[in-house]
Design an enzyme around this catalytic site. Sequence first.
Site, short mmCIF file in Angstrom:
data_model
loop_
_atom_site.label_atom_id
_atom_site.label_comp_id
_atom_site.label_asym_id
_atom_site.label_seq_id
_atom_site.Cartn_x
_atom_site.Cartn_y
_atom_site.Cartn_z
CB THR A 87 -1.08 0.23 1.27
OG1 THR A 87 -1.60 -1.25 1.20
CG2 THR A 87 -1.85 1.16 1.23
CD GLN A 129 -1.24 -12.10 0.72
OE1 GLN A 129 -2.18 -11.71 1.64
NE2 GLN A 129 -0.30 -11.31 0.45
NE ARG A 163 -3.16 -12.61 6.47
CZ ARG A 163 -2.45 -11.61 5.49
NH1 ARG A 163 -2.87 -10.42 5.89
NH2 ARG A 163 -1.81 -12.11 4.65
#
Length: 768
Positions: A33, A255, A608
Amino acid sequence: MNYLDQLNPPQREGVVNTEGATMIIAGAGSGKTRVLTFRIAHLMRAHGVDPFSIMSLTFTNKAAKEMRERIEKEVGNEARNLWMGTFHAVFAKILRFECDKLGYPSNFTIYDADDTKSLIKTIVKEMQLDDKLYKPNAVYSRISNAKNSLVSWQEYINNPMYKADDEAANRPMLGEIYKRYVVRCFKAGAMDFDDLLFNTNVLFRDHPDVLHKYQHRFRYVLVDEFQDTNVSQYLIVKKLAAVHQNICVVGDDAQSIYAFRGANIQNILNFEKDFPDCRTIKLEQNYRSTSTIVNAANGVIAKNQGQIKKDVWTANAEGEKIDLISAASDGEEARLIAQGIFESKMQNQWHNQDFAVLYRTNAQSRSLEEALRRANLKYKIVGGLSFYQRREIKDLLAYFRIALNPNDEQAVVRSINLPKRGIGPGTVDKIRVFAAEQSVDLWTALQQCRMYLPGRAANAVDGYVTMIKAMQVDVQKYDAHEAAQKIAKASGLMRELFADKTVEGVSRYENVQELLNAVKEYVDNEENEDKSLDAFLQEVSLLTGVDQAQDDDPDVVTLMTIHMAKGLEFRHVFLTGLEEELFPSTMMMESREDLEEERRLFYVAITRAEQKLTMSYAMTRYRFGKLVNCEPSRFLEEVEPGLLNVAKKSKQVSFGNAAPGGSFDRPSGIGGGFATGTGASGASYAKNLVQRPVPSRKPVPAHKASADFTASNPADLAEGQKVEHAKFGFGNIVQLDRQGAAPKAKVNFDNVGEKTLLLSFAKLRIVE
């Protein structure tokens, strides 16, 4: 600080190389990001690119908002002029300007899922079709998949493959429903969510001048989470970037976990073929997790054949090994996890919000919720309701309640026309009016229905009353589990849910089966002297009466499916239910492509975790009301044994003041140690971890299905027959159970031993 100084070399390369096609493969926790937002900021600040000529596409409004806010910090208010948002939002904006060319008004309505299903329901009724076969969810799913694959209703009707599939599903009129649905939407000046993509493709296909305009307007096109794009989305993006070729896609093939929503992993795997001059940049440094977690994830995903090779690494500390818990049952698994959270909180001074419990299916949350409640640990369910608040669970509980107490008016109103039996709101209103006029309760009014209802409505109500009376006999005659099974079957709920093969329908069916499993577990518990359904409902009401995290308290343990966890991170992650036929799912084991998607899901779950990962499986689990033996997931064998701590049981540990009266028989591996004492201040911790490789199964030769393999009709199967399964090979049927809504067969296979298979999914070929 200059924004470029905040980047490592590959990240910087992804930001400053703005011209031409670029694919950024961003491993988990690698800062994708940041690269995407800084790339846009760099275009505007360093190259003076007009923000109106930049299109940036995301998958969620939240992601778009966060990116825009970050860019604003670098370039100011000009960031508000970016064409940035979700695929649907951005293309809806284009359609508002151009929809007259497709015959739609500029103020066209956008139907949500409920609007769509309501219209489908109306069309099915008008066509006088069986609404049990043509359920709105199933029809909507079929139409949605067609649109996302750019199959119009004309192509659908004329394609013999679709026709054959629909006839096999006993829904031959799906093509006609698709046609009528599209026509009705058009006449109403409405588009559904799938139309926003489908019609954008039609617009660009049929109006080259419009395509030309937008190709020259948008000099730069950027796509986040590119591995999740479907055929329709990628075709639009590809066309828009055809002139300037300045397309930047960011994603991670490892993913890609949303094939069931139409995501096509081939989009990212074949991007370099579509853009031969593409520059590929790999972000391989993981900033999120310990090296132990990163190495475990790498070892797992390396087993996939269909992938873009990368070497994810981290400069973070080695961290603790991954705890692996083998629990006797799913109930014990949940209790051990609750204790693990409690101890990890105490040892590390962490908060509830630092923990997440991940599972493959929503139905698994039931035992976890109960264990967390008993441990006084606040939690929230992300992306779903608490187990006992789910619609299908409340529906069946309503039948339980009325079987025990026919004066329960709310239970009557909820169940009387569920599934549909011709007792609509108008009839219910008449029953209520009669009850009020005669000063009787609703149950009495139901039994006197012929005094005020016409024949057809009275017949339907009589049938309902007779059914409830039979249920009242069952709850007095049988224990909780037997009574619950009979009620579930007699109500028609199980049959209706079983017939719905959509993703949502399968999930609801699994949830109801899990409720029946809970009843069975209650009956089998020797501590419960009263085995009645009434006693079970009392326990459930106590559980559901607890207010868990409904006061907007952010400090809660997070429970969610792995699919919902993508993009999130937590200090300590518990990954549960690692058993064959649960994870990987039975429905994802028929092809290599499906199994590789399950492995990618496992990879997402592992990554995660930031500092600590605990994995668990149960040796037994209730399925379809029976306690069955479970086999550890094949994925556990793919984790490097040296990275694991296999837990060894120790003596009971008290929760102290946190959970009055509660104690757990726990494995020492949870939380990195075990607690003693009666409270937080007096707790002491000691390492007591045992390293041991996961017991591996003997390799089984892969079975190659016979050339003439065709699944036999399940109705023709019989005990003693020799059969063939495409994956498990040859075996003999040792037991058939056709009772209930989920008929199944127990087969003793030559190579893999005994398996219990659902006949609806098994696909067995009779050999002799």
